[in-house]
Design a protein around this motif. Structure first.
Motif, PDB file in Angstrom:
ATOM      1  N   GLY A  58      -5.545  -0.426 128.714  1.00 26.37           N
ATOM      2  CA  GLY A  58      -4.532  -1.372 129.159  1.00 26.37           C
ATOM      3  C   GLY A  58      -5.247  -2.572 129.738  1.00 26.37           C
ATOM      4  N   PHE A  59      -4.754  -3.767 129.458  1.00 27.84           N
ATOM      5  CA  PHE A  59      -5.378  -4.971 129.999  1.00 27.84           C
ATOM      6  C   PHE A  59      -4.361  -6.092 130.030  1.00 27.84           C
ATOM      7  CE2 PHE A  59      -6.296  -4.933 125.464  1.00 27.84           C
ATOM      8  CZ  PHE A  59      -5.968  -6.212 125.050  1.00 27.84           C
ATOM      9  N   ASP A  60      -4.727  -7.200 130.620  1.00 27.24           N
ATOM     10  CA  ASP A  60      -3.890  -8.394 130.668  1.00 27.24           C
ATOM     11  C   ASP A  60      -4.501  -9.462 129.768  1.00 27.24           C
ATOM     12  OD1 ASP A  60      -2.000  -7.454 132.551  1.00 27.24           O
ATOM     13  OD2 ASP A  60      -3.380  -7.882 134.176  1.00 27.24           O
ATOM     14  N   GLY A  91      -1.155  -1.966 125.974  1.00 27.74           N
ATOM     15  CA  GLY A  91      -1.803  -0.693 126.250  1.00 27.74           C
ATOM     16  C   GLY A  91      -1.615   0.282 125.109  1.00 27.74           C
ATOM     17  N   ASP A 126      -8.789  -6.837 133.213  1.00 27.90           N
ATOM     18  CA  ASP A 126      -8.029  -5.748 133.800  1.00 27.90           C
ATOM     19  C   ASP A 126      -8.097  -5.914 135.310  1.00 27.90           C
ATOM     20  OD1 ASP A 126     -10.308  -4.253 134.954  1.00 27.90           O
ATOM     21  OD2 ASP A 126     -10.775  -3.714 132.895  1.00 27.90           O
ATOM     22  N   TYR A 128      -8.181  -3.263 137.356  1.00 27.76           N
ATOM     23  CA  TYR A 128      -8.716  -2.043 137.945  1.00 27.76           C
ATOM     24  C   TYR A 128      -9.697  -2.429 139.032  1.00 27.76           C
ATOM     25  CZ  TYR A 128     -11.265   2.275 138.480  1.00 27.76           C
ATOM     26  OH  TYR A 128     -11.854   3.366 139.014  1.00 27.76           O
ATOM     27  N   GLU A 134      -4.587   0.007 133.992  1.00 22.80           N
ATOM     28  CA  GLU A 134      -5.367  -0.954 133.221  1.00 22.80           C
ATOM     29  C   GLU A 134      -6.839  -0.613 133.274  1.00 22.80           C
ATOM     30  OE1 GLU A 134      -4.282  -4.912 134.311  1.00 22.80           O
ATOM     31  OE2 GLU A 134      -2.354  -4.692 133.322  1.00 22.80           O
TER      32      GLU A 134
END
Length: 170
Positions: A58-60, A91, A126, A128, A134
C-alpha cells in the motif's frame, strides 16, 4: 561486560538474518493530459528481491497540484484489491503461503484527471510507521525498505493546444 554481551548478540543477529535490499518502485514515463478534464493513466512497477518477497503493499501517489487521483486498478493476476483507511485504494494483498517477488512486477495502474493547466509532480511514498496499511509487507512480519520514484503529468493550456493545431494546418 553486559554491554559487550548485548553488542555481540546484536552483531550475531545481524549476521544470521538475511540482508534486505531495497524494493524499487517505478512508473511508466511522464504523461500529458490532453486538456483540463482529460485523463492520464500511469502503470506502476516494482523490483522485489526474492529475499524481500511480499504478501501485500500500500502506498500514496498524490500530486502536488493540477491533477487529481481518480483511482487505482490493482494487477488482479497477482493481488487482491485492498484499501487502507486513507481511502485512496492503492494497495494489494496476496494470501500466504503465496508471495510475490521479481523484477518489473506490475502492481497496477493509477488514474488521474486534469484539474487546471500546469505540471503536476506526483511523489510516491508510504507513511509507515504511522499507517500500518502502507508499505510493502514481508512474509512473516515487518516491512521491506522501499525506494519510491516520482513522475510528472502535464496539463497544457487550452490556447496552447489551439496554437499547435493551427500550426499543424499551416
Amino acid at each position: 561486560m553486559k554491554l559487550k554481551a548485548v553488542c555481540c548478540a546484536a552483531l550475531l543477529g545481524m549476521l544470521v538474518s538475511p540482508a534486505l535490499a531495497d524494493i524499487m518502485i517505478t512508473a511508466t514515463p511522464d504523461y500529458q493530459v490532453t486538456s483540463i478534464g482529460g485523463t492520464a493513466t500511469v502503470d506502476i512497477y516494482a523490483d522485489i528481491p526474492e529475499a524481500d518477497a511480499i504478501v501485500g503493499f500500500g502506498f500514496d501517489a498524490n500530486p502536488d497540484g493540477f491533477v487529481s487521483l481518480t483511482g487505482f486498478d490493482v494487477n488482479l493476476a497477482l493481488f487482491s484489491a485492498a484499501a487502507g483507511p486513507d481511502g485512496d485504494g492503492i494497495g494489494g494483498l496476496v494470501f500466504p503461503p503465496d508471495t510475490v517477488w521479481g523484477d518489473g512486477v506490475y502492481l497496477g495502474t493509477l488514474s488521474y484527471v486534469g484539474d487546471s493547466m500546469g505540471l503536476a509532480t506526483i511523489q510516491m511514498s508510504d507513511s509507515y510507521p504511522d499507517d500500518l496499511t502502507e508499505g510493502f509487507a514481508l512474509d512473516g512480519s515487518g516491512f521491506a525498505p522501499v525506494v519510491y520514484g516520482a513522475f510528472e503529468i502535464y496539463v497544457p493550456e487550452p490556447s496552447a493546444l489551439l496554437l499547435l493545431a493551427l500550426g499543424g494546418l499551416v
